[in-house]
Design an enzyme around this catalytic site. Structure first.
Site, PDB file in Angstrom:
ATOM      1  N   ALA A 604       1.078  21.614 -25.221  1.00 23.81           N
ATOM      2  CA  ALA A 604       1.061  20.249 -24.696  1.00 23.81           C
ATOM      3  C   ALA A 604       1.658  20.274 -23.307  1.00 23.81           C
ATOM      4  CB  ALA A 604       1.842  19.304 -25.599  1.00 23.81           C
ATOM      5  N   LYS A 605       1.398  19.213 -22.561  1.00 17.03           N
ATOM      6  CA  LYS A 605       1.999  19.080 -21.231  1.00 17.03           C
ATOM      7  C   LYS A 605       1.891  17.622 -20.803  1.00 17.03           C
ATOM      8  CE  LYS A 605       3.899  22.175 -18.485  1.00 17.03           C
ATOM      9  NZ  LYS A 605       4.754  23.258 -18.980  1.00 17.03           N
ATOM     10  N   GLY A 606       2.849  17.200 -20.020  1.00 14.63           N
ATOM     11  CA  GLY A 606       2.804  15.881 -19.418  1.00 14.63           C
ATOM     12  C   GLY A 606       2.951  15.991 -17.924  1.00 14.63           C
TER      13      GLY A 606
END
Length: 1058
Positions: A604-606
């Site tokens: 995941a990444k933001g």
């Protein structure tokens, strides 16, 4: 017998359904004991001023002096002077605040200016053309006065009033801080300008706040006393009732992250007072946007106040009245619509689609929807099309030259097809056509996402509905067909199509939450075109604020990754970052998936892109709060209410530190707890402070370096090398996490280190004792003691110019030398531990091969993320370099973070506080033991993966690059884990318990007990943990080609540890 009709096809049922969906806000809240409701719970105040009217005792004396000054200046005929001055002082109805604050000279100038304006209007034979525009801005920054003609209930689009309030926002209110703030009083004059003109004046008085010099800090648990943080002028003028009202609002603001809004009915009148409190700097240009909002509903303000407080809180108070004889909804209804839409304005006050009230203009809800659709279209209009796909099929992406061509074409398509300007032009180009489509699209959106209410059918429809009741809602197919037939070209069709795509893929949103700080949308990502995004994410969040936009992408239900703030140097750089934001987020999350191969969490990444000049931390806080809106069901009427949730399942996100957010993880965890996430606040973020929040810092315990180290040691072991004989080049200096720990863990002969301060090199080997000193002190290489260098050693700092090296070479510029230094040195081993992504790429990778075709390095262990591009890795492996890529080598950090998440989920708040948080600055025995378990797990996983890649490369006799094997291994592990998660193997209790006992660190099992752990961990997390352990241990044991028979034998032993 009649045939039943589907609601979607029956206009009457359509309207009833829409009525139910859109007819909730104000009255519904009264039944829920909210302060934002109608008769039963509406706040009432006496018909008394909220502020005491100042009486200027020296007014008559001042009047006489002013009259003398006006006469002396000679512009107004002497016989008219007295009448003009008296009218100004007595008939205009200007508050005494003005006369008390202004000098005689300024007042006399204003009287003359008013007289001149009357003369000008007289020459035009039209009193309506009488325009007054008076202003004085104090040169020393103490405040300002603005006076101009103003028709009540209308937003002026030209003339002096058109920019007055926006200028006050820009010059004073937006920039107010607890130490340098401005308060505002503004009122409408009670008298007219002259005997022949009924126009009134609007007066604004901006003054610099004078806060108490000393403020007694509130004791723990105590609330702030408003008098201790107030401006002295405010305290002199505010009535006791106003102080009481503001005090309650202040306490509510301190306990919330979003705005606080209250409505008060003035007894015996139709006046309503709207009071809005929020944290200073939480929005910008809000004051001027509010005027446009209440004018939209034919309301006008008699008085408005903006008060600032030294504890960082702003409170706005609006005294609103209905415009006489207006064809508008009654204020008794419209005031609640104003309050509801003010929460949207708070998020997006500077919205180009919310224009002054005019034919065809949009309400705030429609305009906010248009803005969100505009931003969505910027990122997701299908920009590449079939031509790119055909070219992609012809070219070979594994060929570096072909890949570069494809990347260039993709970049140009994205820059030149659908720009933010061209999309905005489509929306503005045909206001009559597009505005009606925006309204239809908004209705399509609202039909799904407006929260229904059980008592809605018994209530009057809200104004949102009344504005749209003449619009016949259309099905998706009908709406698309109408758009297709009406727009003039394919470009405009694609823009409006993207709005419909947006509608169809929003699963939940905080759009209709009563209070919020930014707009968030949980999207189903299956609309992403496969040609651009070959792997569809599991879920994505889209966040829009007034000063930022952001995304969060995850590739599995249980997933973890860092939140990165993407900063922009200038306007051009911001435009590039804006275009590439989603792609960068997607690629980072995809890469994270490869790295997270043997832990429960997928990749995941933001990403957060602040506007130029915006506070990165404030953007991060809004981003986090807006996403939490979609994770925690709302249960507080008037503040956080239930949402329409088409996803229908609880979601857990795990955030970690990344560029620009390392010091923000503590806040995010504590904020999640304050929002009610009692069961998962401890695991919401990793990278928390060890002493105060029980985090496990990677640098302190060398977590990432431990995995890198296993690859270095693995090469030595497989090739029979002695470490002390190995020469090494390292990027990332002794001041950083990886760089310092690489120095402390190794005993090689390091010949060069490159970091942010410069280049340190010595072909005879850099003094190890001095390097250890720098690493322990976290100092850059420029602090190296040059007396420890050999005669051939040197340091070149980035600020150096015209430096002569021992070889005789002259370095003209230290920064340029540093930027290319990783391409000039030769050694046995290269370990990048820092540096910019893609430092070795298709354009410079040939520089690592000398003129005789010999590589500069024999072995490369890529410790820094994305230091080499994929094309560069494959090219170097063809040159017989033994290379292990980043997603394999540096996964120790993600393993550590994963086990930090596990501790947060597994321990109760009491246990966590007792065992994970330091006491008297020292860790508990449990904490120390748990950290050792984490380190052992990192070493085990890294060594297992190294062995697996090495064996597979040998089995294939070197035909397949290790880089490719690493990627395939990651993909195989991820695929097997996904299959296992959806299988029934987890349901076999003996196997499940056997795996869990081995997968969960022994320290945690011994302390809490396996049975208790399995009741606390969410089932999706348990499935992910079980599947990741089984998948990784099977693949590491049998290789990527393990058969079904192999898995059968492997599975028979899963229960053995029960």
């Amino acid at each position: 017998m009649s045939t039943p009709t589907e609601p979607a096809q029956n206009p009457l049922l359509h309207n009833q359904h829409l009525n139910k969906l859109l007819s909730v806000p104000q009255q519904r809240l009264s039944a829920m004991h909210s302060a934002h409701s109608s008769e039963q719970s509406l706040h009432r105040v006496e018909n008394l001023p909220g502020y005491t009217t100042p009486v200027f005792k020296g007014k008559e004396e001042q009047r006489a002096h002013v009259e003398a000054e006006v006469a002396a200046k000679g512009f107004i005929p002497r016989e008219l002077v007295s009448n003009e001055v008296n009218w100004f002082y007595s008939n205009l109805g200007i508050d005494d605040t003005y006369f008390q604050n202004e000098s005689r000279e300024v007042i006399s100038d204003h009287i003359i200016a008013l007289f001149a304006a009357k003369i000008m209007a007289y020459t035009k034979h039209d009193p309506a053309t009488l325009v007054i525009d008076l202003e004085r801005i104090d040169e020393k920054g103490n405040g300002a006065t603005f006076i101009h003609t103003s028709a009540p209930g209308f937003t002026t689009t030209e003339g002096p009033g058109a920019t007055c309030e926006s200028r006050i926002d820009e010059l004073f209110l937006n920039n107010s801080t607890p130490t340098n703030a401005y308060r505002l009083e503004t009122f409408r004059s009670t008298g007219s300008i002259s005997t022949v003109s009924s126009q009134q004046l609007r007066c604004y008085f901006v003054t610099k706040c004078n806060f108490p010099t000393t403020k007694a800090p509130a004791a723990a648990g105590e609330k702030t006393d408003i008098r201790s943080v107030s401006d002295s002028s405010f305290l002199e003028k505010a009535t006791k009732n106003t102080l009481d009202v503001y005090q309650e609002v202040m306490w509510n603001v301190e306990s919330r992250h979003g705005p606080v809004m209250e409505v008060f009915e003035v007894e015996g009148t139709r006046e309503r007072r709207l009071v809005i409190g929020y944290k200073m700097g939480g929005t910008s240009s809000f004051f001027s946007a509010l005027s446009n909002l209440y004018h939209f509903y034919s309301l006008y303000s008699a008085r408005k106040y903006v008060e600032q407080f030294s504890n960082g809180i702003t409170i706005i108070s609006l005294y609103l009245n209905p415009l006489p004889n207006a064809n508008a909804p009654p204020i008794e209804h419209s005031i609640f619509q104003v309050m509801k839409e003010a929460s949207l304005l708070f998020c997006l006050p500077d919205n180009p689609y919310f224009l002054p009230k005019a034919l065809g203009s949009n309400a705030v809800q429609e305009a906010t929807y248009a803005y969100c659709g505009w931003v969505f279209a910027q990122h997701f209009c299908n920009r590449l099309g079939p031509a790119y796909l055909q070219l992609k099929n012809v070219l070979n992406e594994n060929d570096p030259a072909h890949a570069e061509v494809l990347n260039d074409i993709k970049r140009r398509f994205r820059e030149e097809t659908f720009t933010r300007e061209s999309i905005a032009q489509v929306i503005h180009a045909h206001p009559d056509i597009v505005s009606s489509f925006i309204r239809l699209l908004y209705v399509n959106f609202a039909m799904t996402h407006y929260p229904p209410s059980d008592d809605a059918t018994n209530l009057m429809p809200t104004l949102s509905y009344q504005r749209l009741q003449t619009v016949q809602p259309l099905t998706d197919a009908e709406l698309y067909d109408k758009i297709r037939r009406s727009v003039p070209n394919k470009h405009e069709l694609q823009v409006l199509e993207s709005f419909l795509i947006f509608n169809k893929h929003v699963l939940k949103t905080n759009f209709y939450q009563p209070t919020k700080v930014a707009l968030s949308f949980r999207l189903a990502p299956d609309f992403l075109p496969e040609v651009e995004y070959p792997k569809t994410p599991f879920g994505m969040f889209f966040v829009i604020g007034n000063d930022f936009r952001g995304f969060h992408i995850r590739f599995r239900d249980v997933a973890r990754g860092g939140i990165r703030i993407v900063m922009s140097r200038n306007k051009e750089n911001y435009s590039i970052n804006q275009r590439m934001l989603f792609d960068e987020n997607y690629n980072l999350a995809s890469t994270q998936s490869l790295k997270n191969k043997d832990i429960p969490e997928g990749g995941a990444k933001g990403t957060i892109l602040p506007s130029l000049g915006a506070s990165p931390r404030r953007c991060f806080e809004k981003y986090v709060d807006a996403i939490i809106d979609l994770l925690i069901p709302g249960q507080t009427p008037g503040i956080k209410e239930p949402l329409v949730d088409l996803y229908g399942k609880p979601e857990l996100l795990f955030f970690g530190p990344d560029e620009g957010t390392a010091d923000m993880m503590d806040w995010a965890a504590l904020h999640a707890r304050s929002r009610g996430a009692e069961t998962w606040w401890k695991s919401f973020t990793t990278g928390k402070s060890a002493e105060t929040l029980g985090g496990v810092p990677h640098d302190t315990y060398g977590m990432t370096s431990l995995s890198i180290r296993q690859y270095v040691l693995g090469i030595y072991k497989q090739l029979g090398l002695r470490e002390k004989d190995i020469t090494k080049v390292q990027t990332g200096g002794p001041d950083g996490d990886l760089g310092s720990n690489e120095i402390l863990l190794s005993s090689d002969k390091t010949v060069a280190i490159i970091d942010g301060s410069g280049v340190l090199a010595d072909p005879h080997g850099i003094d190890r004792t001095e390097l250890i000193r720098l690493a322990k002190g976290r100092l850059t290489v420029k602090n190296f003691n040059t007396a420890k260098l050999s005669k051939d050693g040197y340091i070149v700092k980035v600020e150096d110019q015209d430096v002569k090296l021992p070889s005789g070479e002259v370095v003209l510029d230290g920064t340029d030398f540093r930027n290319g230094a990783h391409l000039r040195f030769k050694a046995d081993l290269f370990v990048p531990c820092g540096g910019r992504p893609e430092a070795v790429n298709i354009s410079n990778m040939a520089a690592l091969i000398d003129a005789d075709g010999k590589p500069h390095f024999k072995y490369i262990v890529e410790g820094a993320n994305l230091f080499l591009t994929q094309q560069a890795r494959l090219h170097l492996e063809k040159r017989k370099i033994i290379l292990f890529k980043d997603s394999s080598a540096n996964k120790g950090g993600v393993t550590s973070s994963s086990l930090e998440v596990l501790a947060g989920l597994a321990l109760s708040t009491e246990e966590y506080t007792d065992m994970m948080i330091f006491k008297d600055g020292k860790p508990s025995q449990f904490y120390q033991s748990y950290v050792k378990d984490i380190q052992n797990k990192i070493i085990e996983n890294a060594a297992n993966e190294f062995t697996c890649i090495w064996k597979e490369h040998a089995r294939l006799q070197g035909v397949k690059p290790r880089t490719t094997i690493s990627d395939e291994l990651s993909q195989t592990l991820n695929n097997l884990q996904a299959e296992l998660e959806s299988s029934d193997l987890f349901d076999d209790v003996p196997s499940r318990n056997g795996v869990m006992r081995r997968a969960i660190p022994k320290t945690l099992v011994d302390q809490v007990g396996l049975e208790t752990l399995l009741t606390r961990l969410p089932e999706p997390y348990q499935r992910a943990l079980f599947s990741s352990w089984v998948a990784s241990h099977f693949i590491y044991k049998y290789g990527v080609n393990g058969s079904s028979v192999d898995f059968f034998h492997f599975a028979r032993g899963l229960a053995s540890a029960t």
